[in-house]
Design a protein around this motif. Structure first.
Motif, PDB file in Angstrom:
ATOM      1  N   THR A  85      11.757 125.671 -59.397  1.00  0.00           N
ATOM      2  CA  THR A  85      13.134 126.046 -59.708  1.00  0.00           C
ATOM      3  C   THR A  85      13.269 127.418 -60.346  1.00  0.00           C
ATOM      4  O   THR A  85      14.375 127.906 -60.507  1.00  0.00           O
ATOM      5  CB  THR A  85      13.763 125.013 -60.662  1.00  0.00           C
ATOM      6  OG1 THR A  85      12.929 124.856 -61.811  1.00  0.00           O
ATOM      7  CG2 THR A  85      13.902 123.664 -59.987  1.00  0.00           C
ATOM      8  N   GLN A 112      13.317 126.290 -49.366  1.00  0.00           N
ATOM      9  CA  GLN A 112      14.079 125.710 -50.471  1.00  0.00           C
ATOM     10  C   GLN A 112      15.510 126.242 -50.499  1.00  0.00           C
ATOM     11  O   GLN A 112      16.467 125.484 -50.708  1.00  0.00           O
ATOM     12  CB  GLN A 112      13.386 126.008 -51.800  1.00  0.00           C
ATOM     13  CG  GLN A 112      12.070 125.272 -51.988  1.00  0.00           C
ATOM     14  CD  GLN A 112      11.387 125.693 -53.272  1.00  0.00           C
ATOM     15  OE1 GLN A 112      11.755 125.263 -54.360  1.00  0.00           O
ATOM     16  NE2 GLN A 112      10.378 126.540 -53.162  1.00  0.00           N
ATOM     17  N   THR A 116      18.916 123.993 -49.839  1.00  0.00           N
ATOM     18  CA  THR A 116      19.928 123.913 -50.896  1.00  0.00           C
ATOM     19  C   THR A 116      21.298 124.324 -50.389  1.00  0.00           C
ATOM     20  O   THR A 116      22.306 123.658 -50.647  1.00  0.00           O
ATOM     21  CB  THR A 116      19.520 124.790 -52.091  1.00  0.00           C
ATOM     22  OG1 THR A 116      18.215 124.419 -52.529  1.00  0.00           O
ATOM     23  CG2 THR A 116      20.494 124.627 -53.235  1.00  0.00           C
ATOM     24  N   PRO A 186      23.543 121.613 -57.027  1.00  0.00           N
ATOM     25  CA  PRO A 186      22.084 121.485 -57.097  1.00  0.00           C
ATOM     26  C   PRO A 186      21.537 121.852 -58.468  1.00  0.00           C
ATOM     27  O   PRO A 186      21.966 122.819 -59.093  1.00  0.00           O
ATOM     28  CB  PRO A 186      21.599 122.469 -56.025  1.00  0.00           C
ATOM     29  CG  PRO A 186      22.751 122.589 -55.077  1.00  0.00           C
ATOM     30  CD  PRO A 186      23.964 122.513 -55.948  1.00  0.00           C
ATOM     31  N   THR A 189      14.884 122.065 -56.947  1.00  0.00           N
ATOM     32  CA  THR A 189      14.291 121.738 -55.653  1.00  0.00           C
ATOM     33  C   THR A 189      12.805 121.435 -55.805  1.00  0.00           C
ATOM     34  O   THR A 189      12.162 121.847 -56.779  1.00  0.00           O
ATOM     35  CB  THR A 189      14.445 122.902 -54.653  1.00  0.00           C
ATOM     36  OG1 THR A 189      13.766 124.062 -55.180  1.00  0.00           O
ATOM     37  CG2 THR A 189      15.906 123.245 -54.423  1.00  0.00           C
ATOM     38  N   ILE A 203      16.026 117.878 -53.037  1.00  0.00           N
ATOM     39  CA  ILE A 203      16.982 118.566 -53.891  1.00  0.00           C
ATOM     40  C   ILE A 203      17.626 117.559 -54.831  1.00  0.00           C
ATOM     41  O   ILE A 203      18.224 116.579 -54.389  1.00  0.00           O
ATOM     42  CB  ILE A 203      18.079 119.252 -53.064  1.00  0.00           C
ATOM     43  CG1 ILE A 203      17.453 120.232 -52.080  1.00  0.00           C
ATOM     44  CG2 ILE A 203      19.078 119.977 -53.971  1.00  0.00           C
ATOM     45  CD1 ILE A 203      18.423 120.750 -51.052  1.00  0.00           C
ATOM     46  N   SER A 205      20.498 116.850 -57.453  1.00  0.00           N
ATOM     47  CA  SER A 205      21.803 117.447 -57.685  1.00  0.00           C
ATOM     48  C   SER A 205      22.781 116.453 -58.275  1.00  0.00           C
ATOM     49  O   SER A 205      22.608 115.235 -58.176  1.00  0.00           O
ATOM     50  CB  SER A 205      22.375 117.995 -56.370  1.00  0.00           C
ATOM     51  OG  SER A 205      22.530 116.940 -55.433  1.00  0.00           O
ATOM     52  N   TYR A 276      23.058 129.857 -52.714  1.00  0.00           N
ATOM     53  CA  TYR A 276      21.777 129.820 -53.431  1.00  0.00           C
ATOM     54  C   TYR A 276      20.677 130.569 -52.684  1.00  0.00           C
ATOM     55  O   TYR A 276      20.550 130.460 -51.462  1.00  0.00           O
ATOM     56  CB  TYR A 276      21.338 128.366 -53.636  1.00  0.00           C
ATOM     57  CG  TYR A 276      22.307 127.583 -54.484  1.00  0.00           C
ATOM     58  CD1 TYR A 276      22.121 127.452 -55.861  1.00  0.00           C
ATOM     59  CD2 TYR A 276      23.447 127.011 -53.923  1.00  0.00           C
ATOM     60  CE1 TYR A 276      23.019 126.759 -56.644  1.00  0.00           C
ATOM     61  CE2 TYR A 276      24.346 126.320 -54.702  1.00  0.00           C
ATOM     62  CZ  TYR A 276      24.137 126.198 -56.059  1.00  0.00           C
ATOM     63  OH  TYR A 276      25.034 125.515 -56.835  1.00  0.00           O
TER      64      TYR A 276
END
Length: 278
Positions: A85, A112, A116, A186, A189, A203, A205, A276
């Motif tokens: 992350t 990733q 996302t 989110p 990940t 993910i 979230s 993202y």
């Protein structure tokens, strides 16, 4: 990241159902339910001085210890790293299809970011509009899966019983005076698998889902989910072949006052969604 709400919101595909100043509300001091709280006896000046010296001494020792190398810990005692992350400084992609970022790198970070952004699109209120849903599905799903996914999602989002339960009309629209909210947020990940041509990305979230406004029978509520996306590298980009969802992990809720219908509506309309990239 962009503050433009690319997809109209965000939520979770399973439940179906992106900056400004922040004010922190501290909890009120406890009080005696049976009368005026008893005043705490005033500590003597000498005691206050001693306590102050002790606190400063502890702080000085802690500061000094920071400059020393910590003793090695066994590998089993180390907490998980934050590599999944942590931001890397990589510039976001600039290409978009149907408002959804596209053209991600062929590496773990790219996978990733792709997963996302796709999760946010698939969890948005745009999925409740037939035209927007078609554009989202074609932008994120692998070409050989689009037809089947489109049919399944059309069936799901057109179910009249489901729409009625969440307070929407037969066309997926909110009643007059209410604002439909479906937004995925989110948190982090995790790379489950990566081999260059395919990837599995999970993910974690939270989601906001419901109708904001006075008189709503399904007010906006929060949920927590973990979505795992199976991605394939096709024609220079990542595409979704399938995904699964499970509940949680959900944190303990804080004792905070729920926003009024007016405040919730204002927040949703004034704070746009995010894109993202890592």
């Amino acid at each position: 990241m962009s503050n433009d709400d690319q997809y109209g919101g965000g939520g979770s595909h399973g439940e179906v159902g992106g900056t400004g100043q922040t004010r922190t509300r501290l909890p009120d001091s406890p009080s005696d339910s049976y009368g005026t709280p008893r005043r705490t006896p005033r500590a003597s000046r000498g005691l206050v001085t001693v306590v102050g010296v002790v606190v400063l001494l502890i702080a000085a020792i802690a500061f000094a210890n920071q400059s020393q190398d910590p003793p090695p810990n066994p590998a089993s005692d180390k907490p998980p790293t934050g590599n999944a992350t942590n931001p890397t400084g990589t510039s976001p992609v600039t290409t978009k299809t149907a408002g959804i970022p596209k053209g991600f790198a062929r590496d773990e970070q790219g996978a990733q970011s792709a997963a996302t952004n796709y999760a946010v699109a698939l969890g948005s209120d745009g999925m409740f509009d037939a035209a927007r849903r078609r554009a989202i599905v074609q932008a994120v799903y692998a070409p050989d899966t689009v037809a089947a996914q489109q049919a399944e999602l059309d069936r799901l989002y057109s179910d009249q019983g489901f729409l009625a339960r969440i307070g929407l009309d037969t066309g997926g629209k909110a009643p007059k005076g209410l604002l439909f909210v479906s937004r995925m947020n989110p948190v982090g990940t995790k790379v489950e698998r990566f081999d260059g041509d395919s990837a599995s990305i999970s993910i974690w979230s939270s989601s906001l889902f419901g109708l904001a406004g006075e008189g709503s029978k399904t007010p906006v509520s929060e949920g927590w989910y973990t979505n795992t996306f199976e991605l394939r590298w096709i024609n220079g980009d990542w595409w979704v072949s399938s995904f699964t969802q499970k509940d949680g992990p959900a944190p303990v809720g804080r004792d905070q006052r729920a926003a009024s219908a007016e405040d919730m509506t204002a927040a949703v309309t004034q704070f746009g969604g995010l894109t993202y990239a890592r």
